[in-house]
Scaffold this active site. Structure first.
Site, short mmCIF file in Angstrom:
data_model
loop_
_atom_site.label_atom_id
_atom_site.label_comp_id
_atom_site.label_asym_id
_atom_site.label_seq_id
_atom_site.Cartn_x
_atom_site.Cartn_y
_atom_site.Cartn_z
CG ASP A 57 36.87 49.15 43.43
OD1 ASP A 57 35.95 48.99 43.08
OD2 ASP A 57 37.17 50.22 44.25
CG HIS B 35 31.18 44.21 35.50
ND1 HIS B 35 31.95 44.38 36.42
CD2 HIS B 35 30.01 44.59 35.72
CE1 HIS B 35 31.26 45.10 37.46
NE2 HIS B 35 30.03 45.13 36.64
CG LEU C 3 47.87 30.65 40.20
CD1 LEU C 3 48.78 31.42 41.21
CD2 LEU C 3 47.64 31.62 38.90
#
Length: 245
Positions: free
Chosen positions: A25, A42, A136
């Protein structure tokens, strides 16, 4: 931020979470503070994504779930959404080599059918290309909503009960969990949220029932390895009880 290399304590290394979930956020606020268009937040935020994926992989964390685009985000201005979708497709393409080199596997959860076709195609291509990796597991939550996920699970369970494949009396927590998007992975040990907001924003509502919550004031574009280490140290200081003593 200090200049010396970030350091993780031995205790934190010994108690790393298996699954980290993140609410990324603050991109818009970061851009606004600098008098830049929101999309610039962004763009820089994507660099934070790269840094966190790399760090999680280096540490041997098994699962990383990133809240990249919520069902509510569709309500943002169309040009911002369009730009985000272009960034997403471009990111999946440009990061492929790095993700592959780091042995990362990609999974996607959410209402993927709502994404533009070019994004769906790129996601599929990237996923297939990384499918043999076993390091991962990066889980991207796209067009995702926690309530939507639970509603879809309920609908699917109800359909089985209607067909007589499932006795309603046998529906328990495990049955519900087995019908969620995340059925193949363990629940998050920790949920990290950047930008200081104290809410879970409809993210993994069922799965974070017992997750530790770590909220950092740092805005997402400024969240890199040192801040990730700090959040992991904070997680290590908690004593997880799962409702017991």
């Amino acid at each position: 931020m200090t200049n010396h290399a970030p350091h993780l304590s031995d205790e934190a290394k010994a108690n790393l979470p298996r699954h980290v979930a993140m609410i990324m956020d603050g991109n818009g606020r970061w851009a606004k503070q600098r008098g830049l268009p929101r999309v610039e937040g962004h763009r820089i935020g994507a660099e934070s994504v790269r840094a966190i994926i790399r760090t999680a992989g280096e540490l041997g964390i098994k699962y990383l779930t990133l809240y990249a685009f919520s069902v509510e985000n569709w309500n943002r201005p169309k040009d911002e959404v369009d730009t985000l979708m272009k960034y997403l497709a471009r990111y999946m393409k440009s990061e492929f080599a790095e993700l592959n080199k780091s042995n990362v596997r990609l999974e996607v959860i959410g209402q993927i059918h709502r994404l533009p076709e070019f994004v769906q195609k790129q996601l599929k291509k990237t996923q297939e290309g990384l499918s043999k990796n076993n390091g991962l597991t990066l889980i991207m939550a796209l067009s995702y909503g926690g309530r939507t996920e639970i509603v879809e699970a309920v609908r699917s369970i109800a359909a089985k009960a209607k067909k007589g494949e499932l006795d309603p009396a046998e529906i328990n927590e495990q049955v519900v969990a087995d019908h969620l998007y995340t059925r193949n992975w363990p629940d998050p040990d920790v949920l990290i949220r950047t930008s200081g907001e104290m809410r879970v924003s409809n993210f993994l509502l069922w799965q974070i029932s017992y997750s530790e919550l770590v909220v950092t004031q740092t805005l997402w574009p400024d969240f890199r390895k040192p801040q990730f280490y700090e959040a992991l140290e904070e997680y290590t200081r908690r004593h997880r009880r799962f409702g017991g003593l």
